[in-house]
Design a protein around this motif. Structure first.
Motif, PDB file in Angstrom:
ATOM      1  N   ARG A  21      -4.668  -4.815  -9.402  1.00  0.00           N
ATOM      2  CA  ARG A  21      -3.643  -5.775  -9.813  1.00  0.00           C
ATOM      3  C   ARG A  21      -3.910  -6.224 -11.242  1.00  0.00           C
ATOM      4  N   GLY A  22      -2.846  -6.278 -12.049  1.00  0.00           N
ATOM      5  CA  GLY A  22      -2.937  -6.809 -13.395  1.00  0.00           C
ATOM      6  C   GLY A  22      -2.193  -8.127 -13.458  1.00  0.00           C
ATOM      7  N   VAL A  23      -2.379  -8.856 -14.524  1.00  0.00           N
ATOM      8  CA  VAL A  23      -1.744 -10.159 -14.650  1.00  0.00           C
ATOM      9  C   VAL A  23      -0.368 -10.028 -15.278  1.00  0.00           C
ATOM     10  N   SER A  30      -1.044  -3.311 -13.832  1.00  0.00           N
ATOM     11  CA  SER A  30       0.303  -3.850 -13.642  1.00  0.00           C
ATOM     12  C   SER A  30       1.187  -2.743 -13.074  1.00  0.00           C
ATOM     13  N   PRO A  31       2.295  -3.100 -12.427  1.00  0.00           N
ATOM     14  CA  PRO A  31       3.156  -2.056 -11.857  1.00  0.00           C
ATOM     15  C   PRO A  31       3.575  -1.001 -12.879  1.00  0.00           C
ATOM     16  N   ARG A  32       3.927  -1.410 -14.099  1.00  0.00           N
ATOM     17  CA  ARG A  32       4.348  -0.433 -15.098  1.00  0.00           C
ATOM     18  C   ARG A  32       3.202   0.488 -15.491  1.00  0.00           C
ATOM     19  N   ALA A  33       2.021  -0.085 -15.691  1.00  0.00           N
ATOM     20  CA  ALA A  33       0.861   0.727 -16.066  1.00  0.00           C
ATOM     21  C   ALA A  33       0.474   1.657 -14.923  1.00  0.00           C
ATOM     22  N   MET A  34       0.586   1.178 -13.672  1.00  0.00           N
ATOM     23  CA  MET A  34       0.266   2.030 -12.526  1.00  0.00           C
ATOM     24  C   MET A  34       1.241   3.187 -12.442  1.00  0.00           C
ATOM     25  N   ASP A  35       2.540   2.924 -12.665  1.00  0.00           N
ATOM     26  CA  ASP A  35       3.534   3.993 -12.641  1.00  0.00           C
ATOM     27  C   ASP A  35       3.210   5.053 -13.682  1.00  0.00           C
ATOM     28  N   LEU A  56      -0.344  -2.814  -2.193  1.00  0.00           N
ATOM     29  CA  LEU A  56      -0.110  -2.681  -3.635  1.00  0.00           C
ATOM     30  C   LEU A  56       0.364  -1.270  -3.979  1.00  0.00           C
ATOM     31  N   ALA A  57      -0.346  -0.265  -3.488  1.00  0.00           N
ATOM     32  CA  ALA A  57       0.033   1.122  -3.758  1.00  0.00           C
ATOM     33  C   ALA A  57       1.374   1.451  -3.118  1.00  0.00           C
ATOM     34  N   ALA A  58       1.577   1.041  -1.873  1.00  0.00           N
ATOM     35  CA  ALA A  58       2.825   1.353  -1.167  1.00  0.00           C
ATOM     36  C   ALA A  58       4.025   0.708  -1.847  1.00  0.00           C
ATOM     37  N   GLN A  59       3.925  -0.558  -2.178  1.00  0.00           N
ATOM     38  CA  GLN A  59       5.047  -1.247  -2.812  1.00  0.00           C
ATOM     39  C   GLN A  59       5.363  -0.657  -4.178  1.00  0.00           C
ATOM     40  N   SER A  60       4.334  -0.301  -4.929  1.00  0.00           N
ATOM     41  CA  SER A  60       4.549   0.279  -6.254  1.00  0.00           C
ATOM     42  C   SER A  60       5.212   1.645  -6.155  1.00  0.00           C
ATOM     43  N   LEU A  61       4.673   2.538  -5.316  1.00  0.00           N
ATOM     44  CA  LEU A  61       5.202   3.898  -5.237  1.00  0.00           C
ATOM     45  C   LEU A  61       6.542   3.965  -4.518  1.00  0.00           C
ATOM     46  N   THR A  92       0.217   3.466   4.359  1.00  0.00           N
ATOM     47  CA  THR A  92      -0.709   3.119   5.428  1.00  0.00           C
ATOM     48  C   THR A  92      -1.612   1.987   4.972  1.00  0.00           C
ATOM     49  N   TYR A  93      -2.510   1.598   5.834  1.00  0.00           N
ATOM     50  CA  TYR A  93      -3.422   0.497   5.554  1.00  0.00           C
ATOM     51  C   TYR A  93      -4.517   0.918   4.577  1.00  0.00           C
ATOM     52  N   HIS A  94      -5.009  -0.042   3.833  1.00  0.00           N
ATOM     53  CA  HIS A  94      -6.134   0.170   2.937  1.00  0.00           C
ATOM     54  C   HIS A  94      -7.394   0.305   3.783  1.00  0.00           C
ATOM     55  N   PRO A  95      -8.323   1.190   3.398  1.00  0.00           N
ATOM     56  CA  PRO A  95      -9.562   1.354   4.185  1.00  0.00           C
ATOM     57  C   PRO A  95     -10.335   0.048   4.393  1.00  0.00           C
TER      58      PRO A  95
END
Length: 124
Positions: A21-23, A30-35, A56-61, A92-95
């Protein structure tokens, strides 16, 4: 779980990518940087299926603000990322969550089976 699905032997490439997560937009995580980071990585490996582990990963992708519980159990086309046309995302769930909540491992297994179905070629 990867061993049970026979994804551990090296014949199927498995690539890991961490997200944080970024601020603010544009900061690492941040979502843009992750994309942008995902797009660069995904285009290089050309996946058929992406397993998004954690909200975080699921919502972003999946480009959704829905909680993880609503994103699980289905595949969503991975749209808008160059080089991965035809790929899909399975949430899915995070480990770390599964270590704290072992009762949800059965649901995570169902998600992995769904991802494996998307990865496997369909029989003729």
């Amino acid at each position: 779980m990867l061993r049970a699905l026979k994804l551990h032997d090296g014949s199927t490439p498995v690539h890991l990518m961490r997200t944080h997560r970024g601020v603010a937009s544009g900061q690492p995580g941040s979502p843009r940087a992750m994309d942008e980071a995902f797009g660069e990585h995904a285009a290089a490996v050309a996946p058929r299926v992406v397993l998004a582990m954690g909200p975080l990963a699921a919502q972003s992708l999946m480009r959704s603000g829905d909680p993880l519980g609503k994103l699980r159990g289905r595949t969503v086309p991975l749209d808008g990322v160059e080089g991965v046309e035809g790929a899909s995302v399975v949430a899915t769930y995070h480990p770390a969550y599964l270590l704290r909540n072992p009762a949800d491992k059965a649901r995570a297994w169902a998600d992995l089976c769904l991802a494996a179905e998307q990865h496997s070629p369909t029989p003729n």
